[in-house]
Write a protein that holds these residues in place. Structure first.
Motif, PDB file in Angstrom:
ATOM      1  N   ARG A 234      -3.141  -6.729   3.795  1.00  0.00           N
ATOM      2  CA  ARG A 234      -4.584  -6.985   3.836  1.00  0.00           C
ATOM      3  C   ARG A 234      -4.948  -7.793   5.085  1.00  0.00           C
ATOM      4  NH1 ARG A 234      -7.724  -9.876  -0.871  1.00  0.00           N
ATOM      5  NH2 ARG A 234      -5.938 -11.252  -0.874  1.00  0.00           N
ATOM      6  N   GLU A 235      -4.193  -8.859   5.343  1.00  0.00           N
ATOM      7  CA  GLU A 235      -4.513  -9.719   6.486  1.00  0.00           C
ATOM      8  C   GLU A 235      -4.401  -8.948   7.796  1.00  0.00           C
ATOM      9  OE1 GLU A 235      -3.096 -13.958   8.522  1.00  0.00           O
ATOM     10  OE2 GLU A 235      -2.205 -13.295   6.623  1.00  0.00           O
ATOM     11  N   TYR A 236      -3.410  -8.086   7.907  1.00  0.00           N
ATOM     12  CA  TYR A 236      -3.224  -7.301   9.124  1.00  0.00           C
ATOM     13  C   TYR A 236      -4.404  -6.348   9.338  1.00  0.00           C
ATOM     14  CZ  TYR A 236      -0.524  -4.832  12.723  1.00  0.00           C
ATOM     15  OH  TYR A 236      -0.078  -4.299  13.917  1.00  0.00           O
ATOM     16  N   PHE A 237      -4.801  -5.647   8.274  1.00  0.00           N
ATOM     17  CA  PHE A 237      -5.975  -4.779   8.367  1.00  0.00           C
ATOM     18  C   PHE A 237      -7.212  -5.596   8.740  1.00  0.00           C
ATOM     19  CE2 PHE A 237      -3.691  -1.737   5.414  1.00  0.00           C
ATOM     20  CZ  PHE A 237      -3.679  -0.674   6.288  1.00  0.00           C
ATOM     21  N   TRP A 238      -7.411  -6.712   8.058  1.00  0.00           N
ATOM     22  CA  TRP A 238      -8.616  -7.538   8.244  1.00  0.00           C
ATOM     23  C   TRP A 238      -8.711  -8.070   9.670  1.00  0.00           C
ATOM     24  CZ3 TRP A 238      -9.951 -12.676   9.307  1.00  0.00           C
ATOM     25  CH2 TRP A 238     -11.249 -13.065   8.943  1.00  0.00           C
ATOM     26  N   ASN A 239      -7.617  -8.667  10.153  1.00  0.00           N
ATOM     27  CA  ASN A 239      -7.622  -9.247  11.504  1.00  0.00           C
ATOM     28  C   ASN A 239      -7.947  -8.209  12.560  1.00  0.00           C
ATOM     29  OD1 ASN A 239      -6.993 -11.870  10.754  1.00  0.00           O
ATOM     30  ND2 ASN A 239      -4.785 -11.604  11.017  1.00  0.00           N
TER      31      ASN A 239
ATOM     32  N   THR B 261      -5.360   4.355  10.275  1.00  0.00           N
ATOM     33  CA  THR B 261      -4.092   5.083  10.224  1.00  0.00           C
ATOM     34  C   THR B 261      -3.080   4.486  11.200  1.00  0.00           C
ATOM     35  OG1 THR B 261      -5.243   7.114   9.583  1.00  0.00           O
ATOM     36  CG2 THR B 261      -3.017   7.360  10.466  1.00  0.00           C
ATOM     37  N   GLU B 262      -3.553   4.081  12.374  1.00  0.00           N
ATOM     38  CA  GLU B 262      -2.667   3.400  13.331  1.00  0.00           C
ATOM     39  C   GLU B 262      -2.121   2.107  12.736  1.00  0.00           C
ATOM     40  OE1 GLU B 262      -4.483   2.667  17.094  1.00  0.00           O
ATOM     41  OE2 GLU B 262      -5.357   4.675  17.220  1.00  0.00           O
ATOM     42  N   LEU B 263      -2.991   1.351  12.078  1.00  0.00           N
ATOM     43  CA  LEU B 263      -2.554   0.100  11.473  1.00  0.00           C
ATOM     44  C   LEU B 263      -1.565   0.356  10.339  1.00  0.00           C
ATOM     45  CD1 LEU B 263      -5.916  -1.899  11.325  1.00  0.00           C
ATOM     46  CD2 LEU B 263      -4.138  -1.979  13.084  1.00  0.00           C
ATOM     47  N   TYR B 264      -1.821   1.409   9.568  1.00  0.00           N
ATOM     48  CA  TYR B 264      -0.874   1.775   8.519  1.00  0.00           C
ATOM     49  C   TYR B 264       0.499   2.054   9.126  1.00  0.00           C
ATOM     50  CZ  TYR B 264       1.454   4.162   4.714  1.00  0.00           C
ATOM     51  OH  TYR B 264       2.369   4.515   3.757  1.00  0.00           O
TER      52      TYR B 264
ATOM     53  N   PHE C 114      -1.382   8.631   2.569  1.00  0.00           N
ATOM     54  CA  PHE C 114      -2.421   7.697   3.024  1.00  0.00           C
ATOM     55  C   PHE C 114      -3.640   8.464   3.531  1.00  0.00           C
ATOM     56  CE2 PHE C 114      -4.403   5.256   6.493  1.00  0.00           C
ATOM     57  CZ  PHE C 114      -4.782   4.126   5.798  1.00  0.00           C
ATOM     58  N   ASN C 115      -3.403   9.477   4.370  1.00  0.00           N
ATOM     59  CA  ASN C 115      -4.517  10.245   4.935  1.00  0.00           C
ATOM     60  C   ASN C 115      -5.286  11.009   3.863  1.00  0.00           C
ATOM     61  OD1 ASN C 115      -4.160   9.484   7.624  1.00  0.00           O
ATOM     62  ND2 ASN C 115      -2.606  11.056   7.978  1.00  0.00           N
ATOM     63  N   ASP C 116      -4.576  11.461   2.833  1.00  0.00           N
ATOM     64  CA  ASP C 116      -5.235  12.199   1.752  1.00  0.00           C
ATOM     65  C   ASP C 116      -6.087  11.294   0.875  1.00  0.00           C
ATOM     66  OD1 ASP C 116      -4.069  14.522   2.613  1.00  0.00           O
ATOM     67  OD2 ASP C 116      -2.463  14.511   1.120  1.00  0.00           O
ATOM     68  N   ASN C 117      -5.811   9.996   0.930  1.00  0.00           N
ATOM     69  CA  ASN C 117      -6.472   9.077  -0.001  1.00  0.00           C
ATOM     70  C   ASN C 117      -7.330   8.020   0.695  1.00  0.00           C
ATOM     71  OD1 ASN C 117      -5.401   9.582  -2.950  1.00  0.00           O
ATOM     72  ND2 ASN C 117      -3.630   9.825  -1.582  1.00  0.00           N
ATOM     73  N   ILE C 118      -7.712   8.288   1.924  1.00  0.00           N
ATOM     74  CA  ILE C 118      -8.621   7.380   2.614  1.00  0.00           C
ATOM     75  C   ILE C 118      -9.988   8.057   2.740  1.00  0.00           C
ATOM     76  CG2 ILE C 118      -7.888   8.142   4.917  1.00  0.00           C
ATOM     77  CD1 ILE C 118      -8.449   5.276   5.899  1.00  0.00           C
ATOM     78  N   SER C 119     -11.010   7.275   2.528  1.00  0.00           N
ATOM     79  CA  SER C 119     -12.374   7.790   2.629  1.00  0.00           C
ATOM     80  C   SER C 119     -13.229   6.770   3.373  1.00  0.00           C
ATOM     81  CB  SER C 119     -12.950   8.038   1.230  1.00  0.00           C
ATOM     82  OG  SER C 119     -14.332   8.325   1.292  1.00  0.00           O
TER      83      SER C 119
END
Length: 513
Positions: free
Chosen positions: A411-416, A449-452, A471-476
């Motif tokens: 979460r922190e990585y995505f958020w930052n 997706t890059e962050l993932y 991940f790609n199938d379940n992101i909106s």
């Protein structure tokens, strides 16, 4: 001077588009000082150095100084902050070693007061030595140790022990006698009657919006205060503030299960130990001050999650050399079998058995024990007290601390990085324009997706084509241009722990067809 400078050329230097790392680990210690300590009770002391300043701030023999001293022996790199508390005009716990008889042989008696590693006092006994002489020697030895958390007073062989801090914490100072000398008897009276802890209700208010990934909270008498504080920070708007509290409890199996059963929080780690009531052993089965165990765990957790910290002496890394250095990748590495080099062994026949350990883990209590070679103290599985969702349905999402560490790190990585990448972006449902800071649903999804992919390389999220496709199938990504709002939903498959291996081994009596 007239200068002609043509053509007019301007070259701007633009910051590189780099990834933002997660913030450094911070540990908060809450505990009592003694009157000699110079700190102001209730204030936040930040960034304590590796210079023993805690002895001056809180008093060398105080609960709080002991916690920080023990933590710094393991971790010299993470930021340690502290809030000191005055004793609440309560009652200090007391206990005693009552020595009687006259020695008929020479030998040695070892008296443990709080810690088998730090405060074990060896008294040489000469043949013919009286109880009074031995009591005087023990009193002198205890008083000479300025860090020991008790005061000793001998009266003709009975050495009365009084906790240096008031309150219930003194009730859990373990006492142990090791050894025997003919003609000498020792009666050990457990520490007890400590009463009235400091008021803790508003003590955490002083930290404001500061985030502490770990809070060492030695007060089992008031778990509600720290639980309420951290639970409210688990999911907050426009910030990352989650953390866990480490709370040590020494009690019977039944009482530990009962206490943890009443809790249901992903923010609490209860460190449990069995209380001993034997003739020569009173208190925790692993003979160490409970708050010191909590401090050492907090220091170790923080070190594991600190980028490039040398943790080779703590974790098993023979099958993964990179695991000998701390950082975000260690969030998913199991805690069990992590070495606790500054804790004593549990004596044979003491502590919880395997069935009890399983029951404690189920109820949300973490246990430390001996390794299989019986020559080191290690962590068992580290669990939180979380058991079910708000509707009461069984839920393992936040049962293990590794799940908390892993999801929090992701979460922190995505958020930052979302904060940095889209710090001043336009939003469109149309195409992107080269050279302009503008985003649409596709670009936001591509960046996530890059962050993932980054997090999968760090062994936080699952790697590989199948996982990335999931991940790609379940992101909106849904946009509302009138509000300037992008709403993202995504499912991230995390890396977990290998906790169980089941093998069926069938015997054969021939290798012939």
């Amino acid at each position: 001077m007239t200068m002609v400078s043509q053509p007019d050329v301007t070259v701007n230097i633009i910051a590189a588009n780099t990834i933002v790392a997660n913030v450094a680990q911070k540990v908060l210690f809450v505990g009592q000082k003694v009157a000699a300590g110079t700190s102001t009770a209730g204030e936040l002391n930040e960034a304590l150095q590796n210079d023993s300043s805690w002895d001056t701030l809180y008093g060398a023999n105080s609960q709080l100084a002991g916690m920080i001293r023990a933590a710094r022996k393991l971790n010299k790199v993470s930021q340690f902050d502290a809030i000191s508390l005055d004793d609440a005009s309560g009652t200090p716990a007391s206990g005693s070693f009552a020595i009687t008889g006259t020695a008929t042989e020479a030998g040695t008696l070892k008296f443990v007061v709080g810690s088998k590693l730090e405060y074990m006092f060896s008294i040489a006994v000469a043949s013919g030595a009286s109880a009074a002489s031995l009591g005087a020697l023990l009193e002198t030895a205890i008083l000479a140790n300025l860090e020991c958390p008790v005061t000793a007073a001998d009266t003709t062989g009975t050495v009365a022990l009084t906790a240096d801090n008031d309150g219930t914490i003194g009730n859990f100072i373990p006492l142990q006698l090791i050894g025997a000398v003919a003609g000498i008897s020792v009666a050990t009276t457990a520490m007890s009657s400590g009463a009235t802890d400091p008021t803790l209700t508003s003590v955490l208010g002083v930290i404001g919006d500061e985030r502490y990934q770990t809070i060492v909270w030695p007060y089992a008498s008031d778990i509600a205060t720290v639980k309420t504080f951290l639970d409210a920070r688990f999911n907050v708007t426009n910030a990352v503030q989650d953390g866990i509290a480490v709370v040590p409890i020494v009690d019977t199996y039944a009482n530990l299960v009962s206490t943890s059963a009443a809790l249901n929080s992903q923010s609490l780690v209860i460190l449990g130990d069995e209380t001993q009531t034997g003739t020569n052993h009173k208190g925790a089965s692993k003979v160490e001050l409970p708050y010191i165990k909590a401090a050492q765990f907090g220091a170790t957790r923080s070190l594991r999650l600190t980028t490039d910290a040398n943790i080779a002496q703590l974790v098993l890394s023979a099958n993964g050399a990179l695991d000998s250095f701390g950082g975000i990748a260690l969030a998913s590495k199991p805690y069990f079998n992590t070495l606790l080099p500054n804790l004593p062994l549990t004596d044979t026949g003491k502590g919880f058995d395997r069935t009890e350990i399983e029951g404690l883990l189920t109820s949300g209590v973490t246990i430390f024990g001996n390794n299989r070679a019986n020559n080191g103290s290690i962590m068992g599985e580290v669990v939180t007290t979380y058991k079910n969702d708000s509707a009461g349905n069984p839920d393992t999402s936040f049962k293990f601390l590794n799940y908390i560490d892993t999801s929090s790190a992701a979460r922190e990585y995505f958020w930052n990085n979302l904060k940095k990448r889209f710090a001043q972006s336009r939003l469109t449902e149309g195409d992107l324009i080269r050279g302009r800071d503008i985003a649409n649903a596709a670009s936001i999804e591509a960046f996530l997706t890059e962050l993932y992919a980054d997090l999968s390389e760090l062994t936080i999220l699952q790697a590989g084509e199948t996982a990335l496709q999931f991940f790609n199938d379940n992101i909106s990504v849904t946009l509302d241009l009138s509000l300037g709002k992008a709403t993202v939903t995504m499912i991230v498959p995390i890396v977990t722990q290998l906790r169980t291996i089941n093998v069926s081994m069938q015997l054969a009596f021939t290798t012939e067809g």
